[in-house]
Scaffold this active site. Structure first.
Site, PDB file in Angstrom:
ATOM      1  N   GLN A  12      20.600  44.982  17.139  1.00 58.46           N
ATOM      2  CA  GLN A  12      19.258  45.632  17.317  1.00 58.46           C
ATOM      3  C   GLN A  12      19.307  46.841  18.269  1.00 58.46           C
ATOM      4  O   GLN A  12      19.518  46.461  19.698  1.00 58.46           O
ATOM      5  CB  GLN A  12      18.234  44.586  17.901  1.00 58.46           C
ATOM      6  CG  GLN A  12      16.765  45.135  17.752  1.00 58.46           C
ATOM      7  CD  GLN A  12      15.761  43.972  17.983  1.00 58.46           C
ATOM      8  OE1 GLN A  12      16.093  43.037  19.055  1.00 58.46           O
ATOM      9  NE2 GLN A  12      14.452  44.063  17.584  1.00 58.46           N
ATOM     10  N   SER A  13      19.012  48.139  18.005  1.00 60.99           N
ATOM     11  CA  SER A  13      18.827  49.129  18.902  1.00 60.99           C
ATOM     12  C   SER A  13      17.510  49.177  20.026  1.00 60.99           C
ATOM     13  O   SER A  13      17.808  49.068  21.043  1.00 60.99           O
ATOM     14  CB  SER A  13      19.003  50.454  18.039  1.00 60.99           C
ATOM     15  OG  SER A  13      17.803  50.612  17.387  1.00 60.99           O
ATOM     16  N   ILE A  14      16.443  49.055  19.184  1.00 66.55           N
ATOM     17  CA  ILE A  14      15.230  48.959  20.177  1.00 66.55           C
ATOM     18  C   ILE A  14      14.333  47.627  19.761  1.00 66.55           C
ATOM     19  O   ILE A  14      14.077  47.415  18.509  1.00 66.55           O
ATOM     20  CB  ILE A  14      14.484  50.164  19.975  1.00 66.55           C
ATOM     21  CG1 ILE A  14      15.156  51.390  20.507  1.00 66.55           C
ATOM     22  CG2 ILE A  14      13.212  50.081  20.842  1.00 66.55           C
ATOM     23  CD1 ILE A  14      14.600  52.717  20.209  1.00 66.55           C
ATOM     24  N   GLY A  45      20.300  46.633  21.938  1.00 62.48           N
ATOM     25  CA  GLY A  45      20.196  47.952  22.616  1.00 62.48           C
ATOM     26  C   GLY A  45      21.298  48.975  22.526  1.00 62.48           C
ATOM     27  O   GLY A  45      21.447  50.027  23.262  1.00 62.48           O
ATOM     28  N   TYR A  46      21.817  48.737  21.058  1.00 57.74           N
ATOM     29  CA  TYR A  46      22.898  49.654  20.852  1.00 57.74           C
ATOM     30  C   TYR A  46      22.701  50.094  19.688  1.00 57.74           C
ATOM     31  O   TYR A  46      22.160  49.473  18.667  1.00 57.74           O
ATOM     32  CB  TYR A  46      24.509  48.987  20.885  1.00 57.74           C
ATOM     33  CG  TYR A  46      24.927  48.502  22.418  1.00 57.74           C
ATOM     34  CD1 TYR A  46      25.795  49.545  22.906  1.00 57.74           C
ATOM     35  CD2 TYR A  46      24.504  47.405  22.786  1.00 57.74           C
ATOM     36  CE1 TYR A  46      26.335  49.043  24.113  1.00 57.74           C
ATOM     37  CE2 TYR A  46      25.225  46.955  23.981  1.00 57.74           C
ATOM     38  CZ  TYR A  46      25.755  47.982  24.595  1.00 57.74           C
ATOM     39  OH  TYR A  46      26.309  47.538  25.824  1.00 57.74           O
TER      40      TYR A  46
END
Length: 502
Positions: A12-14, A45-46
């Site tokens: 999950q990025s954001i 966070g990636y």
């Protein structure tokens, strides 16, 4: 092989409302496994644009160790959004006989059709990511050109208040009385020729004036003095940024002298930000400026001079460093630094085995003595001229200003003839006015360039003292004298040409 395990990967990025959480992704994947055991790998966070993710790299290492039989993800784009990265992954999976499963897209990598469909989906995932990036970039530059505040806290001296620009809610900067006075003081002090960053920082510290809760730092002060957000947007500011290569959104008529400016980096900027203005975007902002344009420009020109000098401050072999160029190709001349030999100037382009044939034999000390003699003559002639006619301290500047006045008078005369003129006369007058206006702009640029290089009477007096005590002054003082009098020296063994600042 039979001891290999299943792996579940989630990313999950954001963390936002419309994105699926890592916990939910894992639940979907476990449902696909029908209760079987697995090892979880999660990266929060990636971005999926590359594989530089710690737990994904751990998964790759476990695959290479032969520990993984199957990799399960919630959706294809959780593991990669790059077609190149995904192709490399599929090669890795095939090499170590690892199955790949997308729990919501039902891909089966054991068949050719499944692999083909998988590649098609990853292509569209990458296209989606690039389309989103383009939309974000286009929206940013569209808002830039309309003068919107583009996020971040307000510069020192301002606070942010809500406002509406062209029907869009945004924020506008409003001056804070106390800190705005501090900003005005910084500019007024630095506009003085002999005041440095250190002088201002020491003054603020002595007066007990804090800067954002701490002491004023020189690097922070340097960036603040470069920021056109404080400067009154008038025609002088317009001409400066135009000559520096910035893209100016507003027409010259909009530079009325009350608002400040925003300076944004352009799409293709590679230069050091705020030092080189090429490809930057300048737009008039809705807030009120704090600093008169003449004060801001005086500080900016001083900063440009300082940065130019700073780039060559390590020179130690000749006080002409940075000034002297090859008379054939224009490249800089460097000084040989072997203490056992007589120092010579060498063309950098020639030394790099490029096309220039070189500057010939130029002994450093002989060239320095020759230039010193020319500086003495030039300064003596200039001081004689200024004593005879103090109002003409810079004949070149005066001549340009006279020519500009003549052009402007001719434009005004032509404008007066347009009242009641017929079509033929209108066509002629408009064409002539366009021609004269182009000449007027060229003259205005030349005047700005000459004014930027103007030397004050105080500087001339100091330079005169240095020239009379040439053998007794330091290396750095000799460099400052050369910087005050000379723009460029173009030299070969046959000829030396000096471009003067006075």
């Amino acid at each position: 092989m039979n001891n290999r395990i299943d792996a579940v990967y989630a990313r999950q990025s954001i963390d936002k409302k419309d994105s699926i959480s890592i916990e939910s992704q894992i639940d979907f994947c476990k449902y696909e496994l029908k209760g079987g055991s697995c090892k979880e790998y999660t990266d929060k966070g990636y971005s999926g644009k590359n594989t530089d993710r710690p737990h994904f790299q751990e998964l790759v290492r476990d695959i290479e160790k032969g520990l993984i039989a199957r990799v399960v993800v919630y959706k294809l784009d959780r593991i990669s959004r790059s077609i190149i990265d995904f192709a490399n992954m599929m090669e890795l999976f095939q090499k170590y006989n690892v199955e790949f499963v997308s729990s919501t897209e039902k891909f089966d990598t054991s068949t050719p059709m499944g692999r083909a469909m998988l590649n098609i989906c990853i292509v569209f995932a990458q296209l989606e990511r690039e389309t989103i990036q383009k939309r974000v970039t286009d929206a940013y530059y569209s808002r830039c050109q309309k003068g919107f505040h583009m996020s971040g806290k307000a510069p020192y001296g301002y606070r942010l208040e809500p406002t509406v620009v062209e029907g869009v809610r945004t924020k506008m900067m409003v001056a804070e009385p106390e800190t705005a006075e501090h900003v005005r003081l910084m500019f007024e002090m630095y506009a003085e020729p002999d005041v440095s960053f250190g002088d201002i920082a020491r003054y603020f510290a002595a007066q007990g004036i804090s800067f954002n809760g701490g002491e004023l730092q020189r690097a922070t002060l340097s960036m603040l003095l470069r920021n056109p957000v404080y400067a009154q947007a008038d025609l002088d500011l317009y001409e400066f940024f135009k000559t520096q290569g910035a893209a100016i959104v507003n027409d010259a008529a909009d530079f009325s002298g009350s608002n400040g400016c925003y300076l944004y980096q352009g799409r293709d900027v590679t230069a050091n930000k705020n030092y080189d203005l090429k490809d930057h975007i300048l737009v008039i902002a809705p807030h009120e400026a704090l600093i008169p344009s003449d004060v801001w420009l005086a500080c900016r020109k001083k900063l440009l001079s300082n940065s130019g000098f700073g780039g060559t401050r390590k020179a130690k072999n000749t006080w002409l460093a940075g000034k002297i160029k090859c008379g054939r190709c224009g490249a800089g001349l460097m000084c040989s630094d072997n203490p056992a030999r007589i120092p010579y100037f060498r063309c950098r382009k020639r030394a790099d085995r490029r096309s220039c044939e070189g500057c010939g034999t130029l002994r450093v000390r002989e060239v320095e003595e020759s230039i010193y003699g020319e500086m003495v003559k030039k300064l003596a002639a200039f001081q004689t001229l200024t004593r005879k006619n103090p109002t003409k301290a810079n004949p070149k500047l005066t001549a340009l200003q006279v020519e500009l006045a003549q052009v402007e008078a001719e434009i005004e005369k032509l404008l007066n003839t347009l009242t009641g003129a017929n079509a033929v006369l209108l066509s002629y007058a408009n064409g002539k006015i366009e021609e004269l206006d182009a000449k007027r702009q060229s003259l205005a640029k030349a005047i700005a360039d000459v004014s930027a290089e103007a030397v004050s009477p105080e500087q001339l007096e100091r330079i005169s003292g240095y020239l009379h005590n040439w053998e007794g002054i330091s290396f750095e003082d000799r460099r400052l004298v050369a910087d005050g009098l000379i723009s460029t020296v173009r030299a070969t063994s046959e000829n030396v040409q000096i471009e003067w600042k006075i």
